[in-house]
Design a protein around this motif. Structure first.
Motif, PDB file in Angstrom:
ATOM      1  N   GLY A  44      26.041  72.679  -0.931  1.00  0.00           N
ATOM      2  CA  GLY A  44      27.021  72.694   0.154  1.00  0.00           C
ATOM      3  C   GLY A  44      27.007  73.985   0.930  1.00  0.00           C
ATOM      4  N   VAL A  68      32.647  74.703   0.266  1.00  0.00           N
ATOM      5  CA  VAL A  68      32.720  73.269   0.556  1.00  0.00           C
ATOM      6  C   VAL A  68      31.490  72.669  -0.099  1.00  0.00           C
ATOM      7  CG1 VAL A  68      32.790  71.497   2.340  1.00  0.00           C
ATOM      8  CG2 VAL A  68      33.719  73.781   2.808  1.00  0.00           C
ATOM      9  N   TYR A  78      29.398  69.542  -2.777  1.00  0.00           N
ATOM     10  CA  TYR A  78      29.284  68.187  -3.303  1.00  0.00           C
ATOM     11  C   TYR A  78      28.700  68.268  -4.707  1.00  0.00           C
ATOM     12  CZ  TYR A  78      28.504  63.177  -3.457  1.00  0.00           C
ATOM     13  OH  TYR A  78      28.559  61.847  -3.797  1.00  0.00           O
ATOM     14  N   LEU A 115      33.325  65.394  -3.260  1.00  0.00           N
ATOM     15  CA  LEU A 115      33.310  66.444  -2.236  1.00  0.00           C
ATOM     16  C   LEU A 115      34.487  67.358  -2.547  1.00  0.00           C
ATOM     17  CD1 LEU A 115      32.129  67.303   0.638  1.00  0.00           C
ATOM     18  CD2 LEU A 115      34.026  65.981   1.590  1.00  0.00           C
ATOM     19  N   LYS A 160      27.369  63.729   4.351  1.00  0.00           N
ATOM     20  CA  LYS A 160      27.589  64.465   5.588  1.00  0.00           C
ATOM     21  C   LYS A 160      28.889  65.248   5.486  1.00  0.00           C
ATOM     22  CE  LYS A 160      27.139  63.138  10.430  1.00  0.00           C
ATOM     23  NZ  LYS A 160      26.971  61.959  11.295  1.00  0.00           N
ATOM     24  N   MET A 161      28.832  66.500   5.918  1.00  0.00           N
ATOM     25  CA  MET A 161      30.033  67.354   5.920  1.00  0.00           C
ATOM     26  C   MET A 161      30.262  67.866   7.334  1.00  0.00           C
ATOM     27  SD  MET A 161      29.183  69.681   2.563  1.00  0.00           S
ATOM     28  CE  MET A 161      28.547  68.918   1.058  1.00  0.00           C
ATOM     29  N   LEU A 187      32.751  70.284   9.433  1.00  0.00           N
ATOM     30  CA  LEU A 187      33.750  71.324   9.181  1.00  0.00           C
ATOM     31  C   LEU A 187      34.289  71.920  10.476  1.00  0.00           C
ATOM     32  CD1 LEU A 187      32.007  71.266   6.523  1.00  0.00           C
ATOM     33  CD2 LEU A 187      32.299  73.744   6.421  1.00  0.00           C
ATOM     34  N   VAL A 224      37.680  69.575   6.594  1.00  0.00           N
ATOM     35  CA  VAL A 224      36.376  69.027   6.222  1.00  0.00           C
ATOM     36  C   VAL A 224      36.446  67.505   6.270  1.00  0.00           C
ATOM     37  CG1 VAL A 224      34.610  68.873   4.436  1.00  0.00           C
ATOM     38  CG2 VAL A 224      35.953  70.973   4.669  1.00  0.00           C
ATOM     39  N   GLY A 277      34.292  64.188   5.375  1.00  0.00           N
ATOM     40  CA  GLY A 277      33.122  63.768   4.601  1.00  0.00           C
ATOM     41  C   GLY A 277      32.647  62.406   5.051  1.00  0.00           C
TER      42      GLY A 277
END
Ligand code: FRU
Length: 457
Positions: free
Chosen positions: A349, A362, A364, A371, A398-399, A401, A410, A412
């Motif tokens: 992450g 942040v 995973y 997450l 997918k993140m 932010l 965030v 997700g």
């Protein structure tokens, strides 16, 4: 320069000074989005409530207006909503359209629902002389009316909270009839219809429980029938008292939360100055079918892209332990979109707002399919690790932010889960890191945008 104090949100709404809590009266009318809010102008902790007021043409840049509603002989002015009374059902507007606010009057021995109205686009307000319009459960918790027009029954509907969630209907916003009650304790309920998977012929209703949770179900003009248990709405600690806009011109359902938590909101008076309180970004809501059922999806509104300035892009990179692709990039007001393809890494992450002994992670965790946001080393006042269950989609995570001077949001997998959190890092902590632990991960793409302040003139 305004809005440059330590921790001052650069692209989230906060009052110039004083205490803010719930968003109220969210309505669009004549080219303007109105945002009212629970406001204590004379202090930085909760106190006698007023409705503060701001307007925006684009939901990104806000202009402060004078206080709209003051406490009066019936009490202080707690949370509520606003609608456009297009056909003057209320009789307040001589046959013209106008805005009606429906709010809670709170005094020591009761909570009642009252009206105020404006015939000049929200600039001046008059309280209805027949207030309160609803005091049926005055002795209990009985507050936070959210009103909308229900086309099928051609009536106004009010969903109002307290010890129970109650639904009322009215032809004119003044006379209300109780239609149903359910044993749900919440504050700030909201009730709205959304298409499922974008299909206008297949809709469901969402009962939002103050932004902390929601049910999906049906609504017939009298009764909401849940078809799901209460599902979590935001996995972060700092999203509460959410409300959605009435009369959104593009038919969208857009929600704003108070970005805070009653557990410590008043204590933050010692952290931010001369204000205390901030809103989340506006989130656009939709319903999508997943293997486990229909779920609410929350996405940042596209208008926020107007804040984007410089841009860096990376694509198709293998991330291994001990490397940091982002070592050269810094920033405390950023939008970051990262897509990873799972590899052998146990955890991977981003770290944001990194600096001397500070970082906010942040990440995973592959084995747990979780997450998370870890703010244990974020800076002053707050701590905690917040997790959201998130299955990879096509082996990808997918993140998305949004990093501001004192917050992190965030999203997700395109809004399947959201984690909203306040942070108070030192100003110098503006580093970024991309990391993998216990193996590698493929970064399909990463975009980093520097965002400009919404307060630039
Ligand atoms: C939610 C809330 C509401 C109430 C308001 C008072 O945060 O407790 O239930 O109307 O704040 O400021």
């Amino acid at each position: 320069m305004r809005y440059t104090e330590r921790y001052r949100p650069q692209f989230h709404f906060s009052p110039e000074r004083g205490w803010l809590n719930d968003p109220n009266g969210m309505v669009y009318y004549n080219g303007e989005y109105h945002l009212f809010y629970q406001y204590h102008p004379a202090g930085k902790t909760w106190g006698p409530m007023h409705w503060g007021h701001a307007v925006s043409k684009d939901l990104v840049h806000w202009e402060h207006l004078p206080i709209a509603l003051y406490p009066d002989h019936l009490g202080t002015v707690w949370s509520g909503s606003a609608v456009v009374d297009w056909h003057d059902t209320s009789g307040f507007f001589n046959g013209e359209p106008g805005i009606v606010a429906i709010f809670t009057h709170a005094e020591v021995d009761g909570q009642m629902q009252s009206l105020a109205y404006s015939s000049d686009g929200g600039r001046t307000w008059r309280k209805y002389e027949g207030n309160p319009v609803l005091d049926q459960f005055k002795g209990e918790d009985f507050r936070d009316p959210k009103v909308f027009w229900h086309e099928e029954t051609k009536e106004w509907i009010m969903v109002v909270a307290g010890g129970k969630v109650r639904i009322y209907s009215s032809p004119n916003l003044r006379d209300w009839t109780l239609r149903s009650e359910s044993d749900i304790w919440t504050e700030c309920p909201d009730l709205f219809e959304l298409p499922v998977d974008g299909d206008p012929n297949n809709t469901k209703w969402v009962l939002s429980l103050g932004g902390r949770g929601y049910h999906i179900g049906t609504f017939d003009g009298e009764r909401f029938v849940p078809e799901t248990a209460a599902l979590p709405m935001n996995y972060g600690p700092d999203a509460y008292a959410a409300q959605t806009f009435s009369d959104e011109p593009n038919g969208r359902r857009i929600m704003i939360n108070w970005m805070n938590n009653w557990e410590y909101a008043n204590n933050l008076a010692s952290i931010t100055d001369p204000w205390n309180g901030v809103m989340t970004l506006p989130y656009e809501l939709s319903l999508k079918t997943y293997p486990e059922g229909i779920r609410l999806v929350q996405q940042p509104i596209p208008e926020l892209q107007r804040l984007r300035r410089t841009h860096c892009r990376f694509a198709n990179e293998k991330i291994e332990p001990g490397t940091n692709l982002l070592a050269e990039i810094r920033g405390a007001q950023l939008e970051i979109i990262a897509e990873f393809e799972l590899g052998t890494a146990a955890e991977f992450g981003l770290k944001v707002r990194t600096g001397d002994r500070e970082e906010t992670a942040v990440g995973y965790r592959t084995a747990d399919r979780v997450l998370f946001v870890d703010r244990n080393q974020s800076g002053a006042a707050l701590s905690g690790v917040y997790e959201a269950p998130l299955a990879p989609e096509n082996n990808r995570v997918k993140m998305h932010l949004f990093v501001d001077w004192s917050s992190l949001e965030v999203f997700g997998n395109d809004g399947k889960v959201v984690i909203t959190s306040l942070l108070f890092p030192s100003q110098a902590s503006d580093g970024l890191e991309l990391s993998a632990v216990g193996g590698d991960v493929r970064l399909s793409a990463l975009d980093v945008y520097e965002l400009e302040s919404m307060w630039l003139d």
